[in-house]
Design a protein around this motif. Sequence first.
Motif, PDB file in Angstrom:
ATOM      1  N   VAL A 191      36.148  75.004 -73.199  1.00 57.87           N
ATOM      2  CA  VAL A 191      35.704  75.698 -71.821  1.00 57.87           C
ATOM      3  C   VAL A 191      34.950  74.853 -71.019  1.00 57.87           C
ATOM      4  N   TYR A 192      34.180  73.933 -71.518  1.00 48.95           N
ATOM      5  CA  TYR A 192      33.398  73.152 -70.829  1.00 48.95           C
ATOM      6  C   TYR A 192      34.343  71.946 -69.967  1.00 48.95           C
ATOM      7  N   ARG A 193      35.215  71.578 -70.709  1.00 46.71           N
ATOM      8  CA  ARG A 193      36.169  70.395 -70.011  1.00 46.71           C
ATOM      9  C   ARG A 193      37.178  71.258 -68.951  1.00 46.71           C
ATOM     10  N   ARG A 194      37.768  72.322 -69.278  1.00 47.17           N
ATOM     11  CA  ARG A 194      38.883  73.035 -68.556  1.00 47.17           C
ATOM     12  C   ARG A 194      38.237  73.767 -67.379  1.00 47.17           C
ATOM     13  N   MET A 195      37.028  74.554 -67.245  1.00 45.74           N
ATOM     14  CA  MET A 195      36.568  75.373 -66.494  1.00 45.74           C
ATOM     15  C   MET A 195      35.916  74.490 -65.244  1.00 45.74           C
ATOM     16  N   GLN A 196      35.748  75.041 -64.229  1.00 46.50           N
ATOM     17  CA  GLN A 196      35.215  74.354 -62.973  1.00 46.50           C
ATOM     18  C   GLN A 196      33.522  74.646 -63.172  1.00 46.50           C
ATOM     19  N   LYS A 197      32.919  73.793 -63.040  1.00 47.25           N
ATOM     20  CA  LYS A 197      31.443  73.833 -62.714  1.00 47.25           C
ATOM     21  C   LYS A 197      30.890  75.029 -61.992  1.00 47.25           C
ATOM     22  N   GLY A 198      30.145  75.995 -62.548  1.00 47.59           N
ATOM     23  CA  GLY A 198      29.639  76.892 -61.716  1.00 47.59           C
ATOM     24  C   GLY A 198      29.120  78.134 -62.661  1.00 47.59           C
ATOM     25  N   TRP A 199      28.690  79.376 -62.150  1.00 45.32           N
ATOM     26  CA  TRP A 199      28.133  80.193 -63.225  1.00 45.32           C
ATOM     27  C   TRP A 199      29.032  80.716 -64.085  1.00 45.32           C
ATOM     28  N   SER A 200      30.352  81.108 -63.659  1.00 47.42           N
ATOM     29  CA  SER A 200      31.367  81.586 -64.688  1.00 47.42           C
ATOM     30  C   SER A 200      31.684  80.839 -65.845  1.00 47.42           C
ATOM     31  N   ARG A 201      31.557  79.174 -65.534  1.00 45.96           N
ATOM     32  CA  ARG A 201      31.752  78.358 -66.806  1.00 45.96           C
ATOM     33  C   ARG A 201      30.455  78.547 -67.719  1.00 45.96           C
ATOM     34  N   ALA A 202      29.195  78.466 -67.165  1.00 44.82           N
ATOM     35  CA  ALA A 202      27.914  78.543 -67.714  1.00 44.82           C
ATOM     36  C   ALA A 202      27.969  80.320 -68.761  1.00 44.82           C
ATOM     37  N   LEU A 203      28.495  81.317 -67.928  1.00 47.40           N
ATOM     38  CA  LEU A 203      28.490  82.377 -68.498  1.00 47.40           C
ATOM     39  C   LEU A 203      29.557  82.315 -69.866  1.00 47.40           C
ATOM     40  N   VAL A 204      30.551  81.785 -69.584  1.00 43.91           N
ATOM     41  CA  VAL A 204      31.465  81.632 -70.715  1.00 43.91           C
ATOM     42  C   VAL A 204      31.103  80.860 -71.819  1.00 43.91           C
ATOM     43  N   LEU A 205      30.665  79.862 -71.373  1.00 40.35           N
ATOM     44  CA  LEU A 205      30.184  78.824 -72.521  1.00 40.35           C
ATOM     45  C   LEU A 205      28.910  79.495 -73.328  1.00 40.35           C
ATOM     46  N   LEU A 206      27.932  80.023 -72.553  1.00 39.98           N
ATOM     47  CA  LEU A 206      27.029  81.052 -73.192  1.00 39.98           C
ATOM     48  C   LEU A 206      27.567  81.990 -74.398  1.00 39.98           C
ATOM     49  N   VAL A 207      28.477  82.700 -74.055  1.00 40.07           N
ATOM     50  CA  VAL A 207      29.124  83.686 -74.810  1.00 40.07           C
ATOM     51  C   VAL A 207      29.786  83.099 -76.097  1.00 40.07           C
ATOM     52  N   VAL A 208      30.610  81.848 -75.602  1.00 46.27           N
ATOM     53  CA  VAL A 208      31.116  81.196 -76.811  1.00 46.27           C
ATOM     54  C   VAL A 208      30.194  80.743 -77.780  1.00 46.27           C
ATOM     55  N   VAL A 209      29.240  80.031 -77.348  1.00 44.91           N
ATOM     56  CA  VAL A 209      28.170  79.161 -78.244  1.00 44.91           C
ATOM     57  C   VAL A 209      27.203  80.190 -78.732  1.00 44.91           C
ATOM     58  N   VAL A 210      26.757  81.297 -78.133  1.00 47.38           N
ATOM     59  CA  VAL A 210      25.873  82.240 -78.875  1.00 47.38           C
ATOM     60  C   VAL A 210      26.680  83.200 -79.801  1.00 47.38           C
ATOM     61  N   GLY A 211      27.756  83.785 -79.224  1.00 50.77           N
ATOM     62  CA  GLY A 211      28.614  84.616 -80.184  1.00 50.77           C
ATOM     63  C   GLY A 211      29.147  83.872 -81.237  1.00 50.77           C
ATOM     64  N   GLY A 212      29.617  82.417 -81.164  1.00 48.58           N
ATOM     65  CA  GLY A 212      30.022  81.801 -82.396  1.00 48.58           C
ATOM     66  C   GLY A 212      29.140  81.537 -83.336  1.00 48.58           C
ATOM     67  N   PHE A 213      27.846  81.360 -83.026  1.00 45.55           N
ATOM     68  CA  PHE A 213      26.638  81.172 -83.829  1.00 45.55           C
ATOM     69  C   PHE A 213      26.287  82.173 -84.707  1.00 45.55           C
ATOM     70  N   PHE A 214      26.281  83.400 -83.938  1.00 48.23           N
ATOM     71  CA  PHE A 214      25.918  84.619 -84.678  1.00 48.23           C
ATOM     72  C   PHE A 214      26.965  85.084 -85.832  1.00 48.23           C
ATOM     73  N   LEU A 215      28.222  84.741 -85.412  1.00 48.05           N
ATOM     74  CA  LEU A 215      29.393  85.026 -86.337  1.00 48.05           C
ATOM     75  C   LEU A 215      29.267  84.245 -87.320  1.00 48.05           C
ATOM     76  N   TYR A 216      29.062  82.878 -86.982  1.00 47.61           N
ATOM     77  CA  TYR A 216      28.935  81.797 -88.355  1.00 47.61           C
ATOM     78  C   TYR A 216      28.112  82.136 -89.267  1.00 47.61           C
ATOM     79  N   ARG A 217      27.124  82.809 -88.420  1.00 52.82           N
ATOM     80  CA  ARG A 217      25.732  83.034 -89.572  1.00 52.82           C
ATOM     81  C   ARG A 217      25.906  84.283 -90.295  1.00 52.82           C
ATOM     82  N   ALA A 218      26.665  85.389 -89.716  1.00 47.74           N
ATOM     83  CA  ALA A 218      26.963  86.315 -90.226  1.00 47.74           C
ATOM     84  C   ALA A 218      28.157  86.354 -91.450  1.00 47.74           C
ATOM     85  N   VAL A 219      28.718  85.354 -91.588  1.00 50.49           N
ATOM     86  CA  VAL A 219      29.811  85.145 -92.445  1.00 50.49           C
ATOM     87  C   VAL A 219      29.188  84.199 -93.482  1.00 50.49           C
TER      88      VAL A 219
END
Length: 435
Positions: A108-136
């Motif tokens: 996501v960081y490499r493919r998407m252009q810099k801006g709010w949309s990239r920051a939002l998607v990156l936040l969802v991926v990182v935070v969501g991935g972390f909680f899913l990782y810990r839940a399992v």
Amino acid sequence: MRMSAKNTSYFLIMAVLLVLVGWLQSPSVAMGLVNMCLISAIMALGVNIQWGYAGLFSVGTMGFVALGGVATVLTSMPPVHDAWAAGGLRAIFGILIGVAAIALGVVVYRRMQKGWSRALVLLVVVVGGFFLYRAVLDPAVDAIEGTNTAVAGYLGGAGLPIFASWIVGGLLAAGAAWVIGKVSLGLRSDYLAIATLGIAETIIAVLKNEDWLSRGVRNVNGLPRAPIPYEVSLQSNPDFIAWASWFGLAPAEASSLFVKACFALTFIVVLGVIMWLSERAWRSPWGRMMRAIRDNETAARAMGKDVTKRHLQVFILGSAVCGIAGAMLTTLDGLFTPGSYQPLRFTFLIWVMVIVGGSGNNWGAVLGGFLIWFLWVEVEPIGLWLMGWITAPLPEDSFLRAHLLDSAAHMRLLTMGLILLLVLRFAPRGLIPEK
């Protein structure tokens, strides 16, 4: 490289000192000292590859040595079937989720252009991935650590021969070095030192706290070491007992010497192979390029050399050597104790070996490994004898006598500092300097 008479004399003096230890203390003590000197020499070679070849000031040696140690557990200990049944596959699945979240974040960081949309998607991926990782992972870890915690409580290993773990230790340290190098090799030398020290402490903290992986502070004992035999097995062998009697040795002493000699021969082979490869690399065009980068990065960049890429190469190579040495050390000890990895022993003492022996010279690194570890072990009994001789005229109940005798334990730190000062003053390039 041909050894001069002066350099050869250093190694002869070391041999004489080791023989004196065998004569004045015991052959078993001397052989144990030789084994630790060989492992220390390999660690010093790893640091010398990073510093002497490329000028990389990394103080994360402790972390790579510890990764080599945990490789012996993951490779050679038998698997704990109850722990695998309780949550082994779920733990692996959780780790894969974490790795996938990181990889997706990078994409996501490499493919998407810099801006709010990239920051939002990156936040969802990182935070969501972390909680899913810990839940399992967390329930799986609790289930694994709850299985027979007195003797198990972890997944165990793959049950492979112990010598395979030395290769795995090098690969594991090299993989970690690749990740660390990608992040930190763009830093200035002083920042690189701070970053690598912090990462090494992080590795130790993980090994201490992730009981499901390495039993944490409960340690792992009973590591296999075949084909090197156990002392108990030799002492119950009639042929070995007869052989020991022929030499006039007790079975216990003979078995200890035989096992230590087997380890020493194995370590000598490993040291010889690493030394041969290091010398060939040093004299090759690659080695000349690395020295050019070390001496003047700006000029090397102007000539079209990819300095960051070459730094990453040499960082990985040196770390792999330290990982191999860490696996060898854990094999020799027969147990893995994450709490024993301290910067003084596994980072700064190795740096003293390289500086005293001669950075940029492989033979100097080996000499430094032997000399500094010999002094680290033997200075304390020598100091105790010296203080006893100095305080002999004093009364038995003298406060000064008791104080001086108690101070003998600090002789090794005083000696290390004194040796380092003397070498930096009278031989700043080390006992066997780079040519």
